[in-house]
Design a protein around this motif. Structure first.
Motif, PDB file in Angstrom:
ATOM      1  N   ALA A   1       9.715 -20.186  28.130  1.00  0.00           N
ATOM      2  CA  ALA A   1       8.997 -21.465  28.135  1.00  0.00           C
ATOM      3  C   ALA A   1       7.641 -21.214  28.794  1.00  0.00           C
ATOM      4  CB  ALA A   1       9.798 -22.528  28.898  1.00  0.00           C
ATOM      5  N   PRO A   2       6.691 -22.137  28.642  1.00  0.00           N
ATOM      6  CA  PRO A   2       5.378 -21.949  29.272  1.00  0.00           C
ATOM      7  C   PRO A   2       5.497 -21.711  30.780  1.00  0.00           C
ATOM      8  CG  PRO A   2       5.309 -23.767  27.727  1.00  0.00           C
ATOM      9  CD  PRO A   2       6.743 -23.356  27.828  1.00  0.00           C
ATOM     10  N   ASN A   3       4.704 -20.773  31.256  1.00  0.00           N
ATOM     11  CA  ASN A   3       4.777 -20.381  32.660  1.00  0.00           C
ATOM     12  C   ASN A   3       4.468 -21.547  33.597  1.00  0.00           C
ATOM     13  OD1 ASN A   3       4.965 -18.377  34.806  1.00  0.00           O
ATOM     14  ND2 ASN A   3       2.759 -18.637  35.009  1.00  0.00           N
ATOM     15  N   TRP A   4       3.503 -22.407  33.193  1.00  0.00           N
ATOM     16  CA  TRP A   4       3.100 -23.493  34.083  1.00  0.00           C
ATOM     17  C   TRP A   4       4.217 -24.499  34.323  1.00  0.00           C
ATOM     18  CZ3 TRP A   4       3.238 -28.530  32.452  1.00  0.00           C
ATOM     19  CH2 TRP A   4       3.284 -28.764  31.083  1.00  0.00           C
ATOM     20  N   VAL A   5       5.025 -24.786  33.278  1.00  0.00           N
ATOM     21  CA  VAL A   5       6.096 -25.757  33.461  1.00  0.00           C
ATOM     22  C   VAL A   5       7.239 -25.153  34.277  1.00  0.00           C
ATOM     23  CG1 VAL A   5       7.376 -25.256  31.326  1.00  0.00           C
ATOM     24  CG2 VAL A   5       7.476 -27.530  32.322  1.00  0.00           C
ATOM     25  N   LEU A   6       7.513 -23.860  34.107  1.00  0.00           N
ATOM     26  CA  LEU A   6       8.546 -23.203  34.912  1.00  0.00           C
ATOM     27  C   LEU A   6       8.160 -23.200  36.383  1.00  0.00           C
ATOM     28  CD1 LEU A   6       9.395 -20.139  32.606  1.00  0.00           C
ATOM     29  CD2 LEU A   6      10.684 -22.264  32.868  1.00  0.00           C
ATOM     30  N   ASP A   7       6.872 -22.909  36.677  1.00  0.00           N
ATOM     31  CA  ASP A   7       6.415 -22.927  38.067  1.00  0.00           C
ATOM     32  C   ASP A   7       6.498 -24.334  38.646  1.00  0.00           C
ATOM     33  OD1 ASP A   7       5.911 -20.245  38.056  1.00  0.00           O
ATOM     34  OD2 ASP A   7       3.766 -20.445  37.617  1.00  0.00           O
ATOM     35  N   ARG A   8       6.183 -25.304  37.816  1.00  0.00           N
ATOM     36  CA  ARG A   8       6.232 -26.702  38.275  1.00  0.00           C
ATOM     37  C   ARG A   8       7.668 -27.107  38.624  1.00  0.00           C
ATOM     38  NH1 ARG A   8       4.511 -31.815  34.423  1.00  0.00           N
ATOM     39  NH2 ARG A   8       5.516 -33.468  35.649  1.00  0.00           N
ATOM     40  N   ILE A   9       8.620 -26.704  37.806  1.00  0.00           N
ATOM     41  CA  ILE A   9      10.033 -27.029  38.065  1.00  0.00           C
ATOM     42  C   ILE A   9      10.490 -26.368  39.356  1.00  0.00           C
ATOM     43  CG2 ILE A   9      12.391 -26.676  37.236  1.00  0.00           C
ATOM     44  CD1 ILE A   9      11.267 -26.901  34.362  1.00  0.00           C
TER      45      ILE A   9
END
Length: 599
Positions: free
Chosen positions: A294-302
């Motif tokens: 999945a996109p890196n930004w959404v994984l970091d956000r989670i």
């Protein structure tokens, strides 16, 4: 000849036998039999109190098990074991043993049994099993031998190893201490180790080859065919795939992971690979490969929000319904990550939809259709908002991702608790409680997850066994049985005397407790030795060994109860596997004592 026992002793023996029959027949659940036993003791002692006691003291005896340190200790150990599992602290050890089991199941089990024996010779039995138990539960979930086939043999190996030294169990220390108070010369730590090692070699083939065959497969059978989810894996700089050929990595991945249209040659960052596999296998592959689905930004956000809110990240399966706005959209055009802050890491498409002509967009992305199942990662609140907002139906299959950031911490807490208990710095009860509290305070285990770590069946069973042990001891039933044994042994040969004492203590420890068996059996053995003109050492060792032969019932020792819930065992499983082992060990140990002491 001992006289007839007092009415309370007779009643205690009757209740004990009735409880054993109730467990063995299996017509009533363990919880019901345990509660009935406690109720009979409570009511009986209320109307017919023990001499010198009142009705309320009888109630305290009957219900004391619910506040007993042994029960609190086992619950605390279960909580710490849960902490190791949910943080993924045991994954390195589990992966090592998994490789051994993959090489050969039988060799894997043999290595595990020998390791358990050796560890318990120097470390108390309970901490050793607490460390090994979640590893083998994890192994069973990964496809090794079912937990129901490994935990009873593993527990028996731990108990046999603990028998080999005076520091192996607290019971050994108790027997040696009582014997020293009675006038017997001090027993060294390894004085009787050779005897136990010979018995262990004799018992090992039974534990390894026979015992697992006597146990059923209590694992939950998979119903139907597992859904296979397709995912797009992006190779990152830190990925195991970076700079390698895909064929080199495949042996490290679960067997049911498959790559589609894999590129030839070395893989480079930002390349994307299509892969598919079941839910659990896909998670394991993503963890091993250190890629991104999945996109890196959404994984970091989670991950960042999970740390801030102290919530667990979960992965859940959701199906697309007929009125969902996702139908005919692709993952990039759906805006799921922007709208809800969740990540779709895989999609399962039913076979009936595979032939649709418009299932892919011009860019090659799959268009969502009614019936698709999405594998979605996020926090619980965001996942619920996604399901409501886009008309998705949440299915079974939610899995909490391990809190790996706390893996080292949970392992340190467990090792600290085990270490302080092993060297005698703290009692096991205090060490376990301290460890459980630290697991809560540091967030390794959440308060709302405690129910998953504890077993109501085990809790009630422990309380009933403690009540039975107390009434057998306080009523004089154990003392009367000892007097009866002493009267009958005066006519037997020394070898038979040893075997009879060991067998008597074994029966007592399997129905009362190790402490009761040691307290009653040690003075009797010392007195019989003086009466028959035999050296006291072999008879005292017969008591020590008998106290450790607690394989035949789950109530015999706390480690037996620890494995009961995880292995989904019934009372009869312990009888079926434990009784032959008791006979084998009594025979071998008696012969070794006779030969060693030239009786």
């Amino acid at each position: 000849m001992p006289g007839i026992p007092n009415p309370h002793a007779i009643a205690a023996l009757v209740v004990t036998i009735a409880m054993f029959i109730g467990f063995a027949r299996g017509r009533l659940s363990v919880e019901i039999v345990s509660l009935l036993t406690i109720a009979v003791i409570a009511v009986g002692l209320y109307f017919f109190p023990l001499p010198g006691t009142g009705p309320t003291e009888g109630l305290q005896l009957a219900f004391a098990g619910f506040g007993h340190y042994a029960l609190i200790t086992i619950c605390a150990l279960m909580i710490m074991g849960r902490g190791l599992v949910v943080t993924g602290a045991l994954e390195p050890a589990a992966r090592f043993l998994e490789r051994v089991f993959k090489f050969n199941l039988q060799i894997g089990l043999l290595v595990s049994l020998v390791l358990a024996m050796l560890l318990s010779m120097g470390v108390n039995d309970t901490p050793v099993l607490v460390l090994l138990l979640p590893i083998f539960v994890t192994l069973a979930a990964r496809g090794a031998m079912p937990a129901s086939k490994t935990l009873i043999p593993l527990n028996a190996a731990v108990l046999i190893g603990g028998m080999a030294t005076t520091i192996g169990t607290s019971t050994n220390i108790l027997v040696v201490s009582i014997a020293s108070d009675l006038g017997m010369p001090p027993v060294g730590v390894f004085d009787f180790t050779p005897i136990v090692l010979v018995a262990a070699l004799v018992a090992l083939p039974y534990l390894w080859l026979v015992m697992p065959r006597l146990l059923g497969d209590n694992s939950v059978a998979e119903t139907g065919i597992k859904r296979r989810f397709s995912a797009r894996l992006r190779v990152t700089e830190g990925s195991m795939l970076n700079g390698k050929v895909l064929a080199e990595i495949l042996p490290r991945l679960p067997a049911d992971i498959e790559f589609h249209e894999a590129p030839a040659g070395l893989l480079r960052p930002q390349q994307r690979l299509r892969m598919s596999g079941p839910h659990e296998a896909l998670e394991e592959a993503l963890r091993v490969l250190k890629g991104e689905a999945a996109p890196n930004w959404v994984l970091d956000r989670i991950r960042r929000k999970a740390q801030e809110t102290r919530q667990d990240i979960v992965v859940v399966e959701m199906t697309v319904t007929a009125d969902s706005r996702l139908i005919h959209r692709t993952l990039p055009s759906s805006g799921i990550a922007d709208l809800y802050g969740v990540a779709v890491v895989g999609v399962h498409r039913p076979e009936r939809l595979m032939a649709a002509k418009d299932q892919f967009s011009e860019g090659g992305d799959m268009r969502f259709a009614e019936g698709d199942v999405l594998l979605v990662m996020g926090l619980p609140d965001e996942l619920q908002a996604f399901a409501r907002g886009d008309s998705l139906l949440t299915l079974e299959g939610m899995r909490e991702l391990p809190r790996r950031s706390k893996a080292v911490l949970s392992a340190a807490i467990m090792l600290g608790s085990v270490g302080t208990a092993s060297v005698g710095l703290l009692p096991i009860a205090i060490a376990a409680l301290g460890g459980a509290i630290l697991m809560f305070v540091t967030g390794c285990v959440k308060f709302d997850r405690v129910g998953r770590a504890l077993s109501a069946k085990v809790i009630v069973l422990i309380a009933a066994s403690i009540a039975i042990g107390r009434i057998v001891d306080d009523s004089g039933a154990a003392q009367w049985l000892g007097q009866l044994l002493a009267y009958g042994l005066q006519y037997l040969a020394p070898a038979a005397v040893l075997a009879a004492i060991m067998l008597f203590v074994t029966v007592l420890t399997n129905f009362a407790s190790n402490a009761t068996a040691a307290t009653v059996g040690t003075p009797i053995a010392f007195a019989i030795a003086a009466q028959l003109g035999l050296p006291p050492e072999p008879l005292i060792l017969a008591v020590l060994f008998g106290c450790n032969l607690c394989y035949a019932t789950p109530i015999a020792y706390q480690t037996n109860m620890l494995i009961m819930a995880e292995g989904s065992y019934e009372f009869r499983d312990y009888i079926r596997t434990g009784v032959p082992l008791v006979i084998l060990m009594v025979t071998t140990l008696s012969i070794m004592l006779v030969l060693t002491y030239e009786l």
